[in-house]
Design an enzyme around this catalytic site. Structure first.
Site, PDB file in Angstrom:
ATOM      1  N   PRO A   1       0.772  -1.243   0.000  1.00 27.87           N
ATOM      2  CA  PRO A   1       0.000   0.000   0.000  1.00 27.87           C
ATOM      3  C   PRO A   1       0.808   1.300   0.000  1.00 27.87           C
ATOM      4  CG  PRO A   1       0.039  -0.924   2.200  1.00 27.87           C
ATOM      5  CD  PRO A   1       0.750  -1.904   1.309  1.00 27.87           C
ATOM      6  N   CYS A   2       1.501   1.556  -1.090  1.00 23.33           N
ATOM      7  CA  CYS A   2       2.260   2.806  -1.209  1.00 23.33           C
ATOM      8  C   CYS A   2       1.326   4.014  -1.238  1.00 23.33           C
ATOM      9  CB  CYS A   2       3.176   2.779  -2.435  1.00 23.33           C
ATOM     10  SG  CYS A   2       2.340   2.432  -3.986  1.00 23.33           S
TER      11      CYS A   2
END
Length: 163
Positions: A126-127
């Protein structure tokens, strides 16, 4: 060499191209395509189908974490950053500085930002949950509008899940 397969998923915010092999997923990226090109074939590995189904559940607000095998392709530093990203909980955010501290490289904030930008496993790693230290949205390969959508989506579904 391991054969790579592709499968497209039509999300509410654009086509997502899933690339992988029978062993795991290598890439989950928003595509510039405006229609699905890669559809499930007889020989599409189950791991790609599972990934597509889990993405669908995520976009439906029914999935808060992912359980698919994936393969990081990068340097040891990049892999450390990407692994640290997975510790940011659904509907939460973190900063480049927090990730740098988490991997024991307090001064490597810019390098963390660079590694974050090279993440090839969008949403699953989850950047999009990384924001600036001042609370503003910072760069996202899929576009800031998608990053904002993903964060809003998670907050809306997480608060709904608590009720």
């Amino acid at each position: 060499m391991t054969k790579r397969y592709k499968l497209d998923y039509e999300s509410p915010i654009g086509i997502v191209e899933i690339v992988g092999s029978a062993e795991g997923i290598r890439s989950i990226m928003f595509s510039a395509q405006d229609k699905i090109v890669h559809v499930k074939q007889v020989d599409t590995p189950q791991v790609l189908v599972d990934c597509m189904e889990q993405l669908h559940e995520y976009f439906q607000g029914e999935r808060f974490s992912f359980a698919i095998p994936y393969n990081f392709e990068g340097t040891d530093f990049q892999k450390a950053v990407w692994h640290a990203l997975t510790t940011i909980a659904y509907a939460e955010t973190g900063t480049y500085k927090q990730i740098a501290i988490a991997i024991g490289k307090d001064k490597a904030v810019r390098a963390v930002g660079s590694a974050n930008g090279k993440n090839q496993l969008s949403i699953v790693i989850p950047c999009h949950r990384i924001i600036g230290s001042n609370g503003t949205l910072t760069g996202y390969e899929g576009g800031l509008w998608r990053k904002e959508w993903l964060l809003q989506h998670e907050k809306a579904n997480f608060s709904h899940e608590l009720k």
